[in-house]
Enzyme design. Structure first.
Site, PDB file in Angstrom:
ATOM      1  N   LEU A   1       0.822  -1.199   0.000  1.00  0.00           N
ATOM      2  CA  LEU A   1       0.000   0.000   0.000  1.00  0.00           C
ATOM      3  C   LEU A   1       0.863   1.258   0.000  1.00  0.00           C
ATOM      4  O   LEU A   1       2.046   1.210   0.322  1.00  0.00           O
ATOM      5  CB  LEU A   1      -0.921  -0.022   1.224  1.00  0.00           C
ATOM      6  CG  LEU A   1      -1.861  -1.237   1.275  1.00  0.00           C
ATOM      7  CD1 LEU A   1      -2.300  -1.539   2.700  1.00  0.00           C
ATOM      8  CD2 LEU A   1      -3.066  -0.999   0.375  1.00  0.00           C
ATOM      9  N   PRO A   2       0.267   2.414  -0.366  1.00  0.00           N
ATOM     10  CA  PRO A   2       1.082   3.623  -0.555  1.00  0.00           C
ATOM     11  C   PRO A   2       1.682   4.234   0.703  1.00  0.00           C
ATOM     12  O   PRO A   2       2.772   4.800   0.654  1.00  0.00           O
ATOM     13  CB  PRO A   2       0.089   4.603  -1.203  1.00  0.00           C
ATOM     14  CG  PRO A   2      -0.979   3.760  -1.787  1.00  0.00           C
ATOM     15  CD  PRO A   2      -1.100   2.588  -0.866  1.00  0.00           C
TER      16      PRO A   2
ATOM     17  N   THR B   1       6.129   0.415   1.613  1.00  0.00           N
ATOM     18  CA  THR B   1       7.264   1.196   2.104  1.00  0.00           C
ATOM     19  C   THR B   1       6.717   2.225   3.083  1.00  0.00           C
ATOM     20  O   THR B   1       6.134   3.235   2.683  1.00  0.00           O
ATOM     21  CB  THR B   1       8.000   1.894   0.948  1.00  0.00           C
ATOM     22  OG1 THR B   1       8.487   0.912   0.035  1.00  0.00           O
ATOM     23  CG2 THR B   1       9.176   2.710   1.479  1.00  0.00           C
TER      24      THR B   1
ATOM     25  N   LYS C   1      14.539  -0.642   3.462  1.00  0.00           N
ATOM     26  CA  LYS C   1      13.958  -0.077   2.238  1.00  0.00           C
ATOM     27  C   LYS C   1      14.114   1.438   2.190  1.00  0.00           C
ATOM     28  O   LYS C   1      14.406   2.017   1.136  1.00  0.00           O
ATOM     29  CB  LYS C   1      12.476  -0.458   2.146  1.00  0.00           C
ATOM     30  CG  LYS C   1      11.752   0.124   0.929  1.00  0.00           C
ATOM     31  CD  LYS C   1      12.374  -0.377  -0.385  1.00  0.00           C
ATOM     32  CE  LYS C   1      11.773   0.324  -1.603  1.00  0.00           C
ATOM     33  NZ  LYS C   1      10.369   0.014  -1.824  1.00  0.00           N
TER      34      LYS C   1
ATOM     35  N   LYS D   1       7.626  10.795  -0.875  1.00  0.00           N
ATOM     36  CA  LYS D   1       7.125  10.242   0.385  1.00  0.00           C
ATOM     37  C   LYS D   1       8.198   9.431   1.100  1.00  0.00           C
ATOM     38  O   LYS D   1       8.380   9.550   2.322  1.00  0.00           O
ATOM     39  CB  LYS D   1       5.891   9.378   0.106  1.00  0.00           C
ATOM     40  CG  LYS D   1       5.246   8.739   1.322  1.00  0.00           C
ATOM     41  CD  LYS D   1       5.696   7.300   1.563  1.00  0.00           C
ATOM     42  CE  LYS D   1       5.261   6.370   0.445  1.00  0.00           C
ATOM     43  NZ  LYS D   1       5.643   4.956   0.735  1.00  0.00           N
TER      44      LYS D   1
END
Length: 275
Positions: free
Chosen positions: A29-30, A62, A147, A222
């Site tokens: 998911l974002p 992430t 990550k 982001k």
């Protein structure tokens, strides 16, 4: 949902229904807010009064390490509604990926995995069905931490390569020539030899299709924000993070947030296409 349903793929109406029908669940998911909603929201996967069916949750989003650790703790303290090999509690792994759309399509992603070693060993066949490099990073949240570090390095290297290509063009050196030099010398990196940002230099990369597809600039922005916040929490020096975040944020503000992050070559450094 309709696209998958039309192909005969089983779909459900909510995350909760997915969990009720699954032994293992993978989410990607974002943002942290999306992750928490899918897991703990009104129709979330953890909203079950009779214990959980899935024995394993893998989140490949992430997000910040703190959210990953919080969610892992919540899940490990939940109960299964049926016995699985003597285990009473489900497990969670934070397992973000690297490799982008190209690696996803070829099943050659790299997974950075955080969580218990036992859960990691049990989940490895699942990871190997989607990727070729599965790297255990340590306890809960460590996959997310890895990550963030990976994407920070990727962002900075893309900026460096793009700036050099644009400067070279201004000085009269073709990007194709510089690419040959970079890739056979000390400047070689993923941004030069695999994901070149100059249109016309390399086929099958976002730069060759007007920067469509790939990894959106707004997502890179982001991730850099996550890196900056994480660095602040541990009092690390992260000057490159702040510079990179500012540049990619500017590209987004100019309306290019959905384009691949390599578009920074064209939309920030004003680089030219190679013909």
């Amino acid at each position: 949902m309709k696209k998958f349903s039309d192909k005969g793929i089983l779909t459900k109406n909510s995350p909760h229904e997915v969990a009720e029908a699954s032994d293992a669940v993978i989410t990607m998911l974002p943002s942290s807010a999306h992750v928490m909603d899918v897991y703990t929201g009104p129709k979330g996967m953890l909203n079950s009064g009779n214990g959980l069916r899935p024995w394993l949750f893998i989140d490949s989003s992430t997000i910040d390490p703190q959210t990953s650790r919080k969610l892992s703790s919540t899940i490990s303290n939940s109960n299964l509604n049926r016995e699985r090999g003597g285990c009473d509690n489900p497990a969670m792994l934070d397992a973000p990926v690297s490799g982008g759309v190209l690696s996803a399509e070829t099943g050659s992603l790299t997974f950075m995995v955080g969580g218990s070693e036992e859960a990691y060993r049990s989940a490895k066949p699942l990871f190997l069905s989607m990727g070729k490099n599965i790297i255990y990073c340590g306890g809960p949240g460590n996959g997310s931490s890895a990550k963030i570090c990976n994407n920070l390095a990727m962002a900075v290297s893309m900026l460096g390569v793009s700036e050099a290509f644009a400067l070279g063009q201004s000085l009269g050196v073709a990007a194709t020539t510089l690419t040959k030099i970079f890739n056979s010398s000390s400047a070689r990196c993923w941004s030069s030899d695999t994901y070149n940002p100059v249109p016309g230099v390399m086929d099958a990369v976002p730069a060759s299709r007007n920067y469509d597809g790939g990894f959106a600039t707004k997502l890179m922005t982001k991730d850099l924000k996550l890196a900056a916040e994480s660095g602040k929490e541990v009092e690390a020096k992260t000057p490159m993070t702040y510079v990179a975040e500012e540049i990619f944020r500017e590209v987004c503000s100019e309306g290019h947030g959905t384009k691949d992050f390599s578009c920074v070559f064209r939309h920030y450094f004003c680089g030219k296409d190679e013909f």
